[in-house]
Design a protein around this motif. Structure first.
Motif, PDB file in Angstrom:
ATOM      1  N   TYR A  46       0.823  -1.211   0.000  1.00 22.82           N
ATOM      2  CA  TYR A  46       0.000   0.000   0.000  1.00 22.82           C
ATOM      3  C   TYR A  46       0.855   1.258   0.000  1.00 22.82           C
ATOM      4  O   TYR A  46       0.422   2.309  -0.467  1.00 22.82           O
ATOM      5  CB  TYR A  46      -0.997  -0.016   1.172  1.00 22.82           C
ATOM      6  N   GLU A  92       3.649   1.525  -1.692  1.00 22.00           N
ATOM      7  CA  GLU A  92       4.002   1.672  -3.103  1.00 22.00           C
ATOM      8  C   GLU A  92       2.827   2.292  -3.868  1.00 22.00           C
ATOM      9  O   GLU A  92       3.018   3.192  -4.690  1.00 22.00           O
ATOM     10  CB  GLU A  92       4.356   0.298  -3.661  1.00 22.00           C
ATOM     11  N   THR A  93       1.626   1.817  -3.580  1.00 20.68           N
ATOM     12  CA  THR A  93       0.445   2.380  -4.232  1.00 20.68           C
ATOM     13  C   THR A  93       0.351   3.873  -3.966  1.00 20.68           C
ATOM     14  O   THR A  93       0.125   4.676  -4.876  1.00 20.68           O
ATOM     15  CB  THR A  93      -0.840   1.712  -3.695  1.00 20.68           C
ATOM     16  N   ARG A 128       2.747   5.850  -3.099  1.00 18.26           N
ATOM     17  CA  ARG A 128       3.861   6.538  -3.751  1.00 18.26           C
ATOM     18  C   ARG A 128       3.529   6.729  -5.236  1.00 18.26           C
ATOM     19  O   ARG A 128       3.830   7.783  -5.802  1.00 18.26           O
ATOM     20  CB  ARG A 128       5.134   5.719  -3.582  1.00 18.26           C
ATOM     21  N   ALA A 129       2.882   5.748  -5.827  1.00 12.96           N
ATOM     22  CA  ALA A 129       2.535   5.831  -7.248  1.00 12.96           C
ATOM     23  C   ALA A 129       1.507   6.921  -7.507  1.00 12.96           C
ATOM     24  O   ALA A 129       1.297   7.327  -8.639  1.00 12.96           O
ATOM     25  CB  ALA A 129       2.011   4.484  -7.728  1.00 12.96           C
ATOM     26  N   LYS A 130       0.839   7.388  -6.460  1.00 15.47           N
ATOM     27  CA  LYS A 130      -0.118   8.481  -6.627  1.00 15.47           C
ATOM     28  C   LYS A 130       0.585   9.814  -6.742  1.00 15.47           C
ATOM     29  O   LYS A 130      -0.037  10.822  -7.062  1.00 15.47           O
ATOM     30  CB  LYS A 130      -1.051   8.535  -5.409  1.00 15.47           C
ATOM     31  N   GLY A 131       1.876   9.847  -6.444  1.00 20.96           N
ATOM     32  CA  GLY A 131       2.629  11.087  -6.551  1.00 20.96           C
ATOM     33  C   GLY A 131       2.616  11.922  -5.285  1.00 20.96           C
ATOM     34  O   GLY A 131       2.807  13.123  -5.329  1.00 20.96           O
ATOM     35  N   LEU A 132       2.389  11.274  -4.133  1.00 18.40           N
ATOM     36  CA  LEU A 132       2.423  12.019  -2.872  1.00 18.40           C
ATOM     37  C   LEU A 132       3.854  12.429  -2.555  1.00 18.40           C
ATOM     38  O   LEU A 132       4.796  11.752  -2.943  1.00 18.40           O
ATOM     39  CB  LEU A 132       1.929  11.126  -1.723  1.00 18.40           C
ATOM     40  N   SER A 133       3.992  13.541  -1.825  1.00 19.35           N
ATOM     41  CA  SER A 133       5.324  13.899  -1.354  1.00 19.35           C
ATOM     42  C   SER A 133       5.713  12.911  -0.266  1.00 19.35           C
ATOM     43  O   SER A 133       4.853  12.320   0.386  1.00 19.35           O
ATOM     44  CB  SER A 133       5.327  15.314  -0.809  1.00 19.35           C
ATOM     45  N   GLU A 134       7.024  12.733  -0.060  1.00 22.79           N
ATOM     46  CA  GLU A 134       7.488  11.725   0.896  1.00 22.79           C
ATOM     47  C   GLU A 134       6.933  11.958   2.296  1.00 22.79           C
ATOM     48  O   GLU A 134       6.523  11.033   2.973  1.00 22.79           O
ATOM     49  CB  GLU A 134       9.018  11.706   0.932  1.00 22.79           C
TER      50      GLU A 134
END
Lengths: 391, 340, 328
Positions: free
Chosen positions: C226, C228-229, C231-237
């Motif tokens: 989840y 990775e999912t 992160r794939a949405k383009g959220l900031s770290e």
């Protein structure tokens, strides 16, 4: 697949059946190595854990040969040296001609009266040279309680000369010798207590995990109840009922039992958890399908597979026992003098004024820290190494 | 597809993982292109580097993975072409593309969704950060895309949690999440593998339909040639981090060139075909223990001793319909044709 | 949710019953009963109790009855009337003796729990996100120290330092000049000066443990799909980590904090004995040494009760945080 008669060798689920090993490549070596070999390989890579192992062994050796390691008997009092400060070891002596010669020694004390505080204070006396050496003659004792000797690992060459490596206590007893002797009770109490916890914990945890159902629910509830009572107050309550008139050895065992009464719960939880997960493993199912009896499955298949986890949990439980004993004895509800444990010794440091005069009374506490740290490193390393297949 | 300007062009991509035992070249010089609206399938066994390729494009490589060389040229909606390999994966420029212009659907619908957030909030999140929508508008958008992927009663179920849904429904949520910002490229990493067979077919149909109607390019990662046959416009076959063969789906299926592709085709079970199912002998070598020469030579029934285990075959292109990395079609084959 | 809480409360009841049985056993453990101790006590002071008086007392406490009856008298007094009995040593109702002290114990425990959470959780997260960084190694080292240094030793060490540097001696809550003074900034400062050692010692031990758990949980969570999912949405770290893995790692931490209550209360007993502050610890020790067993039992029972309630609170919090529990 039928169960081999050497349970330990075939403990881990995926161990290949032992076959004659020919020319091995690394892969083959791993695939055919016994469980314990694998645990050892993994453990060896863990530097802190190896250090922990070595230090732990040294401490136990020190405990076994305490009479030999300690320069003087632990109960030897010396009113002249009340709170005598530590003496630094000097390796070389400056001769008359100004040249240095190798002659290990410590310097004696002279007592001065502090004109302001009207207190006796010790001052190092540069002129009193007390030669020291290894394997010196001293008070007679028996190594392992069997072989009489009067040799000590280190000490003053002339018996009776003051030699306080890390200082003396209120009665002029040598803190170093006492700390060395304290290891006996503190370290053995940890072992005995953990053994007791291990027996109760494995038994109840195993039954709970294997049988499940009502038995499991009951055992779990009991564990939950015990864990809900803050341990030290409970221990205090139990320890307070140990009569003061008992023989010190009886008190020792009573305290050990009291500590194990709570300690077993941790081990029981780990064993139960492992049992639950092992029960669904293929090799247990296979043994069940083979018609192996329940006891046989537990003994031959399940127990060996979790031995390494149990050993790791046990090792991690020893420092907790040591810390608990220290705390109980410190407040006066655990072991009592004349028994010497690190907790009992630390009690000397309870008074802040005497501690301020003689900070070396912390020494037994430092011993606790070293013992607990090395046992924890050792236990952590074992826990990590316990699962050789999870790389 | 010839003539179509590619939306994504991967050029000589190399993704390496440095470990204590050595450098694992998970992706080692992969090139391919996808046109707008096209469906490209990347096929390979586990360990072939297909998932790593997808993660390299998305910029979500796990440590210690990094792109060692190559270009990933992506044409943005505004027409500008950026090299994703050159962007900082965690930087703002890449983040603006990730999840918005390129989106991804993962294999495990169970664990790919957060168990403690509602599906609505998880879908709406993309809309909030990329489209600048308010929470409320983002939730509306979430309901819209959920509806689009055929999620029944979408609006009422925005408050549901992943664990309350079936596998197929979860995968629809994951797809909706990816579609929220109308990406021009959707990467799907084995999105049907964890589902049961009937659900697989439904999800495949849905993806194919979405790709068509939304004019969205689809990069589909799979190990299942049956799936490829169903949806692919073109195919890339990967082996040990390299492209073994690529080409349009119809020609590749009609006349597979690489012995590995042919081996894979024979492995597809067919109803009514008698006899034992074939398998490719041997196992994929460990990436740290790559064979010399052609990576497939250790398992290839047609390997030529002294050639395939020595020299790595270059990718040989065929006019208009694909390329293959195999000595049977390269210099050696031509030489043999001349001499023989 | 309501059903879940009700269920938890219902489970609590048998737990408390079992605990009270154990505590009653502790009370009964020392040889002789309450009155024997009383008689011995009076005799040592030169007083004598006549037999009639003794018999009356025996009847009042039900000491001539079977143990089971004694138990029911004892527990029903507590549950129905809040009557823990009489402390013979202090000659006061036990409830009056322990309540203010339990208040202080609870206050210290709450402060410790709060400090532990706000210190340990961020460090644990940092340690996991920047695994093997210098900060992570420092945190691990700190964890080992917190684990290995006994509270006793740490307390003594801090006392030693304050004594050497400020000449302060342990004991009490307030210095003499503030003892009866109205509340003021100075008085608060004085209170802090008297309480900081136990708070620091208990917080350090707890922090080390929570950092370990938080780091381990975060390391598990960080590699979950989840993340990775997300992160794939383009959220900031920052948003990614705080919103997803941290949020999930909080669940085990909340239950861990629930289980820390008995540990804190347990260590508090020792530490407060050493620094001599008026919490339950020194009173318990004194009661035990004087064999004032009903007082000792009351303290242990109350500490266990606080623990059980603490666990309940953490369970409820867990249900609020985790829908899987809420809807289960």
């Amino acid at each position: 697949m039928s169960a081999p008669d050497t349970p330990v060798k075939l403990a881990a689920p995926t161990t290949a059946p032992a076959e004659p090993v020919r020319q091995r490549t690394t892969g083959d070596r791993v695939a055919t190595a016994g469980q314990w070999t694998l645990v050892w390989w993994r453990f060896r890579r863990h530097k802190l854990a190896m250090t922990g192992l070595v230090v732990t062994l040294l401490i136990y050796l020190m405990a076994i040969f305490a009479d030999f390691v300690a320069p003087v008997p632990p109960h030897e009092t010396n009113a002249r040296y009340t709170y005598a400060p530590p003496q630094g070891i000097h390796l070389f002596l400056r001769g008359e001609d100004g040249g240095l010669s190798f002659a290990p020694h410590v310097l004696g004390y002279k007592v001065e009266l502090d004109p302001v505080a009207l207190r006796r204070t010790f001052v190092i006396d540069e002129t009193k040279i007390i030669p020291i050496g290894l394997f010196v003659k001293g008070a007679p004792h028996k190594v392992l309680g069997l072989f009489p000797t009067d040799r000590h690992l280190i000490g003053a060459i002339t018996p009776g000369d003051p030699f306080f490596l890390i200082g003396a206590d209120r009665l002029g007893r040598d803190v170093f010798s006492r700390t060395v002797h304290g290891a006996r009770i503190s370290m053995s109490l940890g072992l005995v207590g953990v053994t007791l916890s291990l027996v109760i914990g494995t038994l109840l945890g195993g039954i709970s995990g294997y049988l499940g159902g009502m038995v499991d629910a009951t055992v779990q509830r009991v564990i939950e109840v015990i864990r809900s009572i803050p341990t030290i107050p409970l221990w205090m309550g139990l320890a307070a009922s140990v009569p003061l008139t008992w023989h010190p050895l009886a008190v020792y065992f009573a305290i050990t039992i009291i500590l194990s009464l709570v300690g077993w719960t941790t081990i029981a939880r780990i064993v139960r958890g492992k049992f639950l997960s092992l029960r669904s493993e293929d090799f247990v199912t296979a043994a069940e399908l083979d018609g192996a009896s329940r006891m046989r499955i537990i003994r031959v298949h399940m127990l060996p597979a979790m031995t390494s986890y149990i050993i790791a949990a046990t090792t991690l439980a020893i420092p907790i026992m040591i810390l608990s004993e220290t705390a109980l004895s410190f407040i006066g509800l655990g072991l009592q003098p004349p028994l010497i444990s690190w907790g009992v010794l630390l009690k000397e440091a309870q008074n802040i004024r005497s501690l301020a005069t003689a900070p070396w009374l912390f020494a037994p506490g430092v011993a606790v820290v070293i013992a607990v740290l090395s046992l924890s490193f050792l236990g952590d390393g074992l826990r990590d190494a316990a699962d050789p297949y999870q790389r | 597809m010839p003539g179509m300007a590619p939306i994504l062009q991967v050029e000589n991509l190399k993704t390496h993982f440095a470990s204590r035992e050595g450098v694992v070249k998970a992706v080692d010089g992969v090139s391919f292109a996808i046109g707008a609206g096209e469906t490209l399938c990347v096929v390979g066994e586990s360990g072939s580097g297909k998932s790593i390729t997808a993660r390299s494009i998305m910029g979500i490589l796990q440590k210690p993975g990094r792109i060692a060389a190559g270009q990933i040229l992506f044409r943005k909606k505004d027409g500008a072409v950026v090299d994703l390999a050159a962007l900082a994966p965690k930087g703002p420029e890449f983040r603006a593309i990730r999840g918005s212009e390129i989106a991804m659907v993962f294999q495990e619908p169970m664990s790919a969704l957060s168990p403690v957030h509602t599906i609505g909030s998880q879908i709406a999140e993309s809309a909030e950060i990329h489209m600048g929508l308010s929470r409320r508008a983002a939730m509306d958008r979430a309901a819209e895309v959920l509806d689009r992927v055929g999620f029944p009663n979408a609006r009422q179920r925005l408050d549901a949690y992943a664990f309350q849904l079936s596998g197929g429904m979860r995968q629809r949520v994951a797809i909706a999440m990816a579609l929220t910002c109308e990406p021009s490229l959707l990467i799907a990493d084995e999105p049907t593998t964890a589902l049961d067979v009937t659900t697989q077919a439904v999800i495949l149909d849905l993806l194919a339909d979405l790709s068509d109607t939304l004019d969205m390019a689809l990069l589909f990662i799979t190990h299942d040639l049956g799936v490829v046959a169903q949806i692919a416009d073109s195919v890339v076959v990967m082996y040990l981090g390299e492209v073994a063969e690529r080409g349009p789906a119809d020609t590749l299926f009609a006349a597979p060139r690489h012995p590995y592709t042919r081996g894979l085709m024979r492995c597809i079970p067919e109803v009514g075909r008698a006899g034992t199912m074939e398998t490719i002998p041997g196992i994929v070598p460990h990436p740290l223990n790559r064979p010399a020469g052609c990576p497939f030579n250790t398992r290839c029934p047609e390997a030529i001793a002294g050639l395939c285990d020595v020299a790595e075959p270059p990718l040989t292109s065929f006019a208009g319909d694909g390329a293959v990395a195999c000595h049977l079609y390269g210099e050696y084959a031509r030489g043999r044709a001349v001499h023989g | 949710m309501v059903a879940y809480i009700l269920r938890r409360v219902l489970i609590m009841a048998p737990t408390m019953v079992l605990i009270s049985v154990i505590v009653f056993a502790v009370i009964q453990l020392p040889p002789g009963d309450y009155l024997d101790t009383l008689v011995a006590q009076m005799a040592s002071q030169g007083d004598r109790v006549d037999d009639a008086q003794l018999a009356a007392l025996r009847a009042r406490y039900g000491l001539d009855q079977p143990l089971l009856v004694q138990y029911f008298r004892w527990i029903s007094g507590i549950v129905l009337h809040g009557d823990f009995g009489q402390s013979f040593e202090w000659n006061k109702p036990i409830a009056d003796l322990i309540m203010p002290r339990i208040g202080l114990t609870l206050a210290i425990a709450s402060v410790v729990l709060f400090l532990t959470s706000i210190i340990a959780i961020p460090i644990g997260v940092y340690s996991a996100v920047r695994q093997y960084s210098i900060g992570d190694h420092l945190a691990t080292l700190f964890g080992f120290i917190g684990l290995a240094v006994p509270n006793v030793l740490l307390t003594l060490g801090l006392l030693y330092i304050t004594f050497i540097t400020f000449g302060l001696e342990p004991g009490g809550l307030f210095s003499r000049e503030y003892q009866n003074a109205p509340w003021s900034l100075g008085k608060v400062g004085d209170l802090v000066a008297h309480l900081w050692i136990p708070v620091v010692v208990l917080t350090l031990a707890g922090t080390a443990e929570v950092i370990r758990v938080m780091r381990a949980t975060m390391l598990d969570e960080l590699v979950k799909p989840y993340v990775e999912t997300a992160r794939a949405k383009g959220l900031s770290e920052v948003r990614l980590i705080t919103r997803y893995p941290v949020r999930l790692a909080l669940n085990p931490i909340v239950s861990k904090l629930g289980w820390m209550m008995p540990i804190i209360l347990s260590s508090e007993a020792i530490v407060s004995v050493i620094v001599d502050i008026p919490t339950t610890g020194p009173l318990l020790l004194r009661a035990l040494l004087a064999q004032d067993m009903y007082l000792a039992g009351a303290i242990i029972l109350m500490l266990a009760f606080i623990t059980v309630v603490g666990t309940l609170v953490s369970d409820v919090l867990l249900a609020v945080l985790d829908p899987r529990i809420r809807y289960a």
